[in-house]
Motif scaffolding. Structure first.
Motif, PDB file in Angstrom:
ATOM      1  N   SER A 373      71.182   2.099  27.824  1.00 17.86           N
ATOM      2  CA  SER A 373      70.931   3.029  28.919  1.00 17.86           C
ATOM      3  C   SER A 373      71.919   4.184  28.839  1.00 17.86           C
ATOM      4  CB  SER A 373      71.066   2.319  30.271  1.00 17.86           C
ATOM      5  OG  SER A 373      72.421   2.054  30.557  1.00 17.86           O
ATOM      6  N   TYR A 374      71.747   5.160  29.717  1.00 22.31           N
ATOM      7  CA  TYR A 374      72.663   6.301  29.737  1.00 22.31           C
ATOM      8  C   TYR A 374      74.058   5.903  30.212  1.00 22.31           C
ATOM      9  CZ  TYR A 374      69.843  10.269  28.365  1.00 22.31           C
ATOM     10  OH  TYR A 374      69.130  11.173  27.618  1.00 22.31           O
ATOM     11  N   VAL A 377      75.915   5.573  27.106  1.00 25.45           N
ATOM     12  CA  VAL A 377      76.185   6.916  26.580  1.00 25.45           C
ATOM     13  C   VAL A 377      77.391   7.527  27.288  1.00 25.45           C
ATOM     14  CG1 VAL A 377      75.240   9.231  26.271  1.00 25.45           C
ATOM     15  CG2 VAL A 377      73.761   7.244  25.975  1.00 25.45           C
ATOM     16  N   LEU A 431      75.838  11.026  33.832  1.00 23.11           N
ATOM     17  CA  LEU A 431      75.101  10.054  33.021  1.00 23.11           C
ATOM     18  C   LEU A 431      75.315   8.626  33.522  1.00 23.11           C
ATOM     19  CD1 LEU A 431      75.629  11.460  29.403  1.00 23.11           C
ATOM     20  CD2 LEU A 431      73.984  12.131  31.158  1.00 23.11           C
ATOM     21  N   ARG A 441      68.247   5.518  26.937  1.00 24.81           N
ATOM     22  CA  ARG A 441      68.646   6.637  26.081  1.00 24.81           C
ATOM     23  C   ARG A 441      67.573   6.909  25.027  1.00 24.81           C
ATOM     24  NH1 ARG A 441      73.355   3.557  22.570  1.00 24.81           N
ATOM     25  NH2 ARG A 441      73.444   5.525  21.459  1.00 24.81           N
ATOM     26  N   ARG A 442      67.732   8.032  24.336  1.00 28.78           N
ATOM     27  CA  ARG A 442      66.862   8.457  23.227  1.00 28.78           C
ATOM     28  C   ARG A 442      65.428   8.748  23.663  1.00 28.78           C
ATOM     29  NH1 ARG A 442      69.044   3.809  20.309  1.00 28.78           N
ATOM     30  NH2 ARG A 442      70.951   4.403  19.225  1.00 28.78           N
TER      31      ARG A 442
END
Length: 516
Positions: A373-374, A377, A431, A441-442
């Motif tokens: 998940s973010y 990140v 984030l 993410r991505r």
């Protein structure tokens, strides 16, 4: 002729260190441009990029370039080549021609990595290149092969440089210093730990990506579950390298914090110097046995997950020793608030925030929600993108006026620091909320409710860009040559950095240990 030029064939450690510096700064702007495009694309659906594969290609190259071609060349190749001989009083590195080869291997690796973005929309596997996404079925284009060869060359470069550092420290210092580990400055201890981690873990990465290359091109099935292989094996091999790599990136920032603190406080060693030395070694050891905390969702047994969660929490102990030792150093002395102090404060804040979120996601149960998940990140950008990069900025402002006789005035440094600090938190702190709300993410396109915080992150990226523009123009307008004489009370370095600061060496004599 170019082939006989100073920069191509030089074996002088200062020349090679300078090549590492300027190469890494050049690549940093390329990697930053990738991240800027990523944030532009996430401002609104289809606001910039409209193809998910191209978006993932930019994400992959941003990570690979930042890790292998910016942070590692600057903090290991640049600082290590410049300072290790000066610290130990050697004329040059023990293996000067290997030193030259290691840089040009890195340059070849960058060219191969850049070529991967030219063919078939680039590599869209992420920097971890997990199969089956990186298998021939998942990525039939040649871009993935270019990245594999690029990582091979970069790994060979790092192994050669690490062997060179190791031999230089142990063979070009006096016998009594070799036998007494605690006599080494923290810079030497940190670079030795980094070199050992790279020598031990890079061959494992090389084996993993070689097997992946054979799976793609020679019909082997190492990572194909359908054909009797094991796709999770690649994850184990990759993260056996990948997690020590995190400490390879951050330990040089640790040691620069320690030496910059000595300069600011006008002391020989930081508070609890022996504890700091043992903490660096402990971080290196513990960081090598916790790799599978990146893989909690891959189906591990509960007892295995418990071990990795407990071992990961143990890393907080030596890291906490370092944080509290730096804080105690500043509480124990009076000092002047020069810009370097704010870089140290900024590093301590950002790294502590990133470390606390790391404690949270090290929990094997909570990680099942936070994985990919973010929130993850945000965690690794606070620790690496902000922690390691703040260490690089600190090294730049602290050492480049000694190396190259130019400097930025204090007002420019203050403005740049505050812009970077605010931009860092604007970009990456939102984030955390995106991750807490479950955004993976991505992904190029997601729910409209998430774009508000994504837009705030874009404002932070614009502030990053503005700060670099100000830095460039303040150097162009206000830089001046300064006297190469300064009050530096740190261990060992003050004896060597100016007495042997010749850019040109003569190899008509043997390399031997010099002692005042």
């Amino acid at each position: 002729m170019f082939l006989n030029s100073r920069w191509l064939t030089s074996t002088n450690h200062k020349d090679i260190g300078s090549l590492y510096f300027w190469f890494s700064i050049f690549v940093a702007f390329i990697a930053f441009s990738y991240s800027f495009i990523i944030r532009l694309s996430l401002m609104w659906p289809y606001s910039f990029l409209i193809d998910g594969n191209i978006y993932n290609s930019f994400v992959s190259l941003h990570a690979i370039f930042m890790i292998f071609f910016f942070v590692m060349p600057f903090s290991i190749g640049g600082l290590g080549n410049w300072l290790i001989p000066l610290y130990i009083g050697a004329v040059d590195m023990a293996l000067p021609r290997v030193n030259n080869l290691s840089f040009w291997l890195l340059f070849a690796a960058f060219i191969l990595g850049f070529f991967s973005s030219v063919f078939a929309m680039g590599i869209h596997t992420g920097w971890t290149i997990y199969p089956p996404l990186s298998s021939y079925i998942g990525s039939p284009n040649i871009s993935t092969d270019f990245i594999i060869f690029s990582l091979h060359c970069a790994g060979a470069s790092s192994i050669l440089a690490s062997i060179n550092f190791f031999i230089t420290v142990f063979f070009l210092t006096s016998d009594e210093e070799v036998l007494n580990f605690l006599k080494y400055p923290l810079f030497i201890i940190g670079q030795l730990v980094v070199a050992i981690l790279l020598i031990l873990t890079l061959p494992v990465l090389a084996a993993a990506i070689t097997m992946l290359l054979f799976d793609r091109n020679f019909n082997s099935c190492f990572f194909s579950n359908w054909d009797g292989g094991d796709v999770v094996l690649f994850q184990h091999l990759f993260w056996f390298f990948g997690h020590p790599e995190v400490y390879v990136l951050i330990i040089p920032a640790f040691i620069m914090i320690s030496h910059c603190s000595c300069y600011v406080l006008n002391i020989h060693v930081p508070f609890s110097n022996y504890s700091m030395a043992f903490a660096i070694v402990s971080i290196g050891i513990l960081g090598s046995i916790v790799w599978a905390h990146h893989m909690y969702t891959s189906g591990m047994d509960l007892d295995v997950r418990f071990y990795y969660a407990a071992a990961t929490l143990c890393i907080a102990i030596p890291t906490g020793i370092k944080i509290y030792s730096w804080i105690a150093s500043f509480f124990s002395r009076d000092y002047i608030y020069i810009p370097l102090v704010f870089w140290i404060y900024g590093f301590l804040f950002l790294f502590t925030v990133g470390g606390l979120t790391g404690v949270l996601i090290s929990n094997s149960s909570l990680n099942l929600f936070f994985h990919d998940s973010y929130y993850v990140v945000a965690h690794f950008h606070y620790v690496l993108s902000l922690g390691a990069v703040f260490g690089i900025f600190m090294s730049f402002f602290f050492l480049f006026d000694k190396f190259y006789s130019f400097y930025y005035d204090y007002s420019s440094q203050f403005i740049f620091f505050f812009l970077i600090f605010v931009a860092s938190n604007l970009t990456f702190f939102p984030l955390h909320y995106l991750g807490l709300w479950g955004l993976p993410r991505r992904y190029l396109i997601f729910d409209f409710n998430f774009y508000e915080y994504s837009f705030i992150a874009l404002i932070g990226m614009i502030m990053f860009l503005l700060s670099f523009v100000i830095l460039f123009f303040s150097f162009s307008l206000n830089s001046k040559v300064v006297d190469s004489c300064f009050n530096y009370n740190d261990l060992a370095l003050k004896y060597f950095i100016f007495k042997r600061n010749n850019f040109f060496h003569s190899y008509n004599y043997s390399i031997f240990y010099l002692k005042d």
